[in-house]
Design a protein around this motif. Sequence first.
Motif, short mmCIF file in Angstrom:
data_model
loop_
_atom_site.label_atom_id
_atom_site.label_comp_id
_atom_site.label_asym_id
_atom_site.label_seq_id
_atom_site.Cartn_x
_atom_site.Cartn_y
_atom_site.Cartn_z
N SER A 1 -2.14 7.50 -10.29
CA SER A 1 -2.86 6.24 -10.11
C SER A 1 -2.06 5.19 -9.36
O SER A 1 -2.62 4.19 -8.90
N ALA A 2 -0.76 5.41 -9.18
CA ALA A 2 0.09 4.42 -8.50
C ALA A 2 -0.01 4.51 -6.98
O ALA A 2 0.50 3.63 -6.28
N ILE A 3 -0.65 5.55 -6.45
CA ILE A 3 -0.77 5.67 -4.99
C ILE A 3 -2.14 5.17 -4.54
O ILE A 3 -3.10 5.13 -5.32
N ASP A 4 -2.21 4.78 -3.27
CA ASP A 4 -3.46 4.28 -2.70
C ASP A 4 -4.13 5.30 -1.79
O ASP A 4 -5.36 5.40 -1.78
N GLN B 1 -12.45 14.62 -8.13
CA GLN B 1 -12.99 13.68 -9.10
C GLN B 1 -11.89 12.85 -9.75
O GLN B 1 -12.02 11.63 -9.91
N GLN B 2 -10.79 13.53 -10.10
CA GLN B 2 -9.68 12.82 -10.72
C GLN B 2 -9.08 11.78 -9.78
O GLN B 2 -8.74 10.67 -10.18
N LEU B 3 -8.95 12.14 -8.52
CA LEU B 3 -8.41 11.21 -7.53
C LEU B 3 -9.37 10.05 -7.29
O LEU B 3 -8.93 8.89 -7.17
N ASN B 4 -10.65 10.34 -7.24
CA ASN B 4 -11.65 9.28 -7.06
C ASN B 4 -11.66 8.32 -8.23
O ASN B 4 -11.83 7.10 -8.06
N GLU B 5 -11.49 8.85 -9.43
CA GLU B 5 -11.45 8.00 -10.62
C GLU B 5 -10.27 7.03 -10.57
O GLU B 5 -10.32 5.94 -11.15
N ASN B 6 -9.21 7.45 -9.89
CA ASN B 6 -8.03 6.59 -9.73
C ASN B 6 -8.09 5.75 -8.45
O ASN B 6 -7.10 5.13 -8.06
N GLU B 7 -9.25 5.77 -7.79
CA GLU B 7 -9.50 4.98 -6.58
C GLU B 7 -8.50 5.30 -5.47
O GLU B 7 -8.00 4.41 -4.78
N ILE B 8 -8.20 6.59 -5.31
CA ILE B 8 -7.28 7.05 -4.27
C ILE B 8 -8.09 7.59 -3.10
O ILE B 8 -8.96 8.45 -3.26
N ASP B 9 -7.82 7.08 -1.90
CA ASP B 9 -8.46 7.59 -0.69
C ASP B 9 -7.78 8.89 -0.28
O ASP B 9 -6.54 8.93 -0.16
N VAL B 10 -8.57 9.92 -0.04
CA VAL B 10 -8.02 11.24 0.27
C VAL B 10 -8.34 11.63 1.71
O VAL B 10 -9.49 11.53 2.15
N PHE B 11 -7.31 12.09 2.41
CA PHE B 11 -7.48 12.57 3.79
C PHE B 11 -6.91 14.00 3.86
O PHE B 11 -5.71 14.19 3.72
N MET B 12 -7.79 14.97 4.04
CA MET B 12 -7.35 16.36 4.18
C MET B 12 -7.27 16.69 5.67
O MET B 12 -8.25 16.49 6.40
N GLU C 1 0.85 -1.18 0.00
CA GLU C 1 0.00 0.00 0.00
C GLU C 1 0.89 1.24 0.00
O GLU C 1 1.87 1.29 0.74
N VAL C 2 0.54 2.22 -0.83
CA VAL C 2 1.37 3.41 -0.98
C VAL C 2 0.64 4.64 -0.43
O VAL C 2 -0.47 4.97 -0.90
N PHE C 3 1.27 5.31 0.54
CA PHE C 3 0.73 6.53 1.13
C PHE C 3 1.58 7.71 0.64
O PHE C 3 2.80 7.71 0.79
#
Length: 263
Positions: A234-237, A251-262, A212-214
């Motif tokens: 897209s290579a990060i999780d 939207q772009q991050l969601n399309e790449n299935e990346i979980d975002v924590f602000m 898993e890549v953070f």
Amino acid sequence: MEQHNTQADNIVFQEERLRTIAEKLEREGRIVTKDLVDELNATPVTLRKDLLLLEKRGLLKRTHGGAVKVNRLYPGQALNEKEKINLEEKIRIVRKAATFVAEGDTIILDSGSTTSLLAKELRNFKRLVVITNALNIASDLSDTNVEVIVVGGNLLKMAATMVGPLADDTLRKVSADKLFMGVDGVDMNIGLTTPDINEAKTSRVMMESAGEVFLLVDASKFGRRSLGVISPLSAIDKLITTKHLSEEEFQQLNENEIDVFMV
């Protein structure tokens, strides 16, 4: 009778205009000449001359009716300089990142000012294996119960990190649960970048070795790019950041299935 140096005054006024234009361009990314006429109380001819001068200084690119910001490659900074920048933001990021680390984990810590702060957050762990190519991180954890595996290679002095073929070969022979990495630039189209191409490759191998890549980046890293491309977004999780992302970026991050924590 008081005399004025008109030429000197004009130079001062011009520099004030140039500074105002540069600051507006930095904030907005583009400027329209006609919008500046009233704002700066200057003629279109004067403003065109100002834009030409700023273009010669490499600060913008003139377009029909205005100018756009020039996104030059970011050359990077020494680790001891980066450690002083946006410290409060980085502390918020690493405190969130530390919640994803559990006893018994094997993790990779890439080099950088943010990951160095994360290493300090992990000092009290009893059953943790840390693989790192960062000399300062290895040193910070040397007097703890954390097991440290140091990756050898060519020393990149500015970053106090080991890179190159030897480092890459070592990383291909290990496997980790998680990788925590920082980068010098995040471009939504190009991806993750760093100034040194050898460091970029070593970071890429780290990503391949982790389950898993953070990605840990403060707001200043967005919209910036450097010479060495590490990977597409897209290579990060998971992304942990202080940036207030736009809807388009989300939207772009969601399309790449990346979980975002602000944070």
